[in-house]
Design a protein around this motif. Structure first.
Motif, mmCIF file in Angstrom:
data_model
loop_
_atom_site.group_PDB
_atom_site.id
_atom_site.type_symbol
_atom_site.label_atom_id
_atom_site.label_comp_id
_atom_site.label_asym_id
_atom_site.label_seq_id
_atom_site.Cartn_x
_atom_site.Cartn_y
_atom_site.Cartn_z
ATOM 1 N N ARG A 62 0.874 -1.173 0.000
ATOM 2 C CA ARG A 62 0.000 0.000 0.000
ATOM 3 C C ARG A 62 0.907 1.217 0.000
ATOM 4 N NH1 ARG A 62 -2.530 3.430 3.729
ATOM 5 N NH2 ARG A 62 -4.352 4.399 2.795
ATOM 6 N N ASN A 63 0.703 2.078 -0.947
ATOM 7 C CA ASN A 63 1.561 3.247 -1.110
ATOM 8 C C ASN A 63 1.087 4.375 -0.202
ATOM 9 O OD1 ASN A 63 3.079 2.023 -3.265
ATOM 10 N ND2 ASN A 63 1.230 2.230 -4.466
ATOM 11 N N ILE A 64 1.901 4.708 0.803
ATOM 12 C CA ILE A 64 1.500 5.741 1.747
ATOM 13 C C ILE A 64 2.431 6.953 1.737
ATOM 14 C CG2 ILE A 64 0.259 4.185 3.285
ATOM 15 C CD1 ILE A 64 2.735 4.244 5.132
ATOM 16 N N GLN A 65 3.634 6.786 1.197
ATOM 17 C CA GLN A 65 4.568 7.906 1.144
ATOM 18 C C GLN A 65 5.051 8.083 -0.280
ATOM 19 O OE1 GLN A 65 7.596 6.957 4.108
ATOM 20 N NE2 GLN A 65 7.247 8.995 4.934
ATOM 21 N N ALA A 66 4.933 9.285 -0.773
ATOM 22 C CA ALA A 66 5.445 9.609 -2.104
ATOM 23 C C ALA A 66 6.755 10.369 -1.934
ATOM 24 C CB ALA A 66 4.437 10.464 -2.857
ATOM 25 N N PRO A 67 7.639 10.271 -2.923
ATOM 26 C CA PRO A 67 8.880 11.047 -2.857
ATOM 27 C C PRO A 67 8.586 12.547 -2.804
ATOM 28 C CG PRO A 67 8.979 9.409 -4.605
ATOM 29 C CD PRO A 67 7.566 9.436 -4.112
ATOM 30 N N GLU A 68 9.478 13.304 -2.214
ATOM 31 C CA GLU A 68 9.352 14.757 -2.132
ATOM 32 C C GLU A 68 9.121 15.335 -3.525
ATOM 33 O OE1 GLU A 68 8.999 18.274 -0.196
ATOM 34 O OE2 GLU A 68 9.445 16.377 0.803
ATOM 35 N N GLY A 69 8.122 16.188 -3.667
ATOM 36 C CA GLY A 69 7.841 16.835 -4.938
ATOM 37 C C GLY A 69 7.132 15.958 -5.958
ATOM 38 N N PHE A 123 -1.412 8.962 -5.481
ATOM 39 C CA PHE A 123 -0.437 7.901 -5.214
ATOM 40 C C PHE A 123 -0.837 7.116 -3.970
ATOM 41 C CE2 PHE A 123 3.484 6.645 -2.945
ATOM 42 C CZ PHE A 123 4.070 5.831 -3.882
ATOM 43 N N GLN A 124 -1.283 7.830 -2.945
ATOM 44 C CA GLN A 124 -1.629 7.190 -1.683
ATOM 45 C C GLN A 124 -2.882 6.330 -1.771
ATOM 46 O OE1 GLN A 124 -1.592 10.717 0.752
ATOM 47 N NE2 GLN A 124 0.519 10.346 1.393
ATOM 48 N N LYS A 125 -3.624 6.435 -2.857
ATOM 49 C CA LYS A 125 -4.829 5.626 -3.046
ATOM 50 C C LYS A 125 -4.532 4.306 -3.765
ATOM 51 C CE LYS A 125 -7.713 9.737 -3.447
ATOM 52 N NZ LYS A 125 -8.544 10.520 -4.377
ATOM 53 N N THR A 126 -3.310 4.138 -4.225
ATOM 54 C CA THR A 126 -2.985 2.950 -5.008
ATOM 55 C C THR A 126 -2.480 1.810 -4.133
ATOM 56 O OG1 THR A 126 -0.695 3.604 -5.464
ATOM 57 C CG2 THR A 126 -2.380 4.373 -7.005
ATOM 58 N N VAL A 127 -2.650 0.605 -4.652
ATOM 59 C CA VAL A 127 -2.191 -0.608 -3.992
ATOM 60 C C VAL A 127 -1.528 -1.479 -5.049
ATOM 61 C CG1 VAL A 127 -2.921 -2.712 -2.784
ATOM 62 C CG2 VAL A 127 -4.044 -0.538 -2.289
ATOM 63 N N THR A 128 -0.405 -2.084 -4.696
ATOM 64 C CA THR A 128 0.299 -2.992 -5.602
ATOM 65 C C THR A 128 0.300 -4.384 -4.993
ATOM 66 O OG1 THR A 128 1.716 -1.185 -6.352
ATOM 67 C CG2 THR A 128 2.476 -3.422 -6.808
#
Length: 96
Positions: free
Chosen positions: A3-10, A17-22
């Motif tokens: 579960r994507n909870i942190q995106a890179p700065e900028g 991004f935080q809504k996606t799941v892999t």
């Protein structure tokens, strides 16, 4: 499952991004291992499609690298070609 909870700065599209799941699945088959990568959670918004574009490239890259790892063994990601590939992936994700 990732579960994507942190995106890179900028990162463009951080909220989407935080809504996606892999989901990565490994299945033994007679010829080896089948790997299936499923990435879900994208809406039709332009922001979500931008995020999808990053994953489209990144997931293909990840699967290709995983295939190489199974075929050739691990590579050192801290120097030489391995470090260059890490830098290339970082640039693709962050745009820097």
């Amino acid at each position: 499952m990732i579960r994507n909870i942190q995106a890179p700065e900028g990162f463009a599209g951080k909220g989407e991004f935080q809504k996606t799941v892999t989901v990565v699945e490994f299945e033994p088959v007679t010829t080896g291992t089948r790997v299936r990568l499923t990435n879900t959670g994208y809406s039709a918004t332009p922001e979500a499609q931008t995020v999808y574009g990053h994953f489209e490239w990144g997931n293909a890259y990840t699967l290709a690298e995983l295939k190489k790892r199974f075929e050739k063994g691990a590579i050192d990601r801290t120097q030489g070609e391995g470090a260059a590939r890490n830098a290339e992936a970082d640039k693709a994700v962050t745009g820097k």
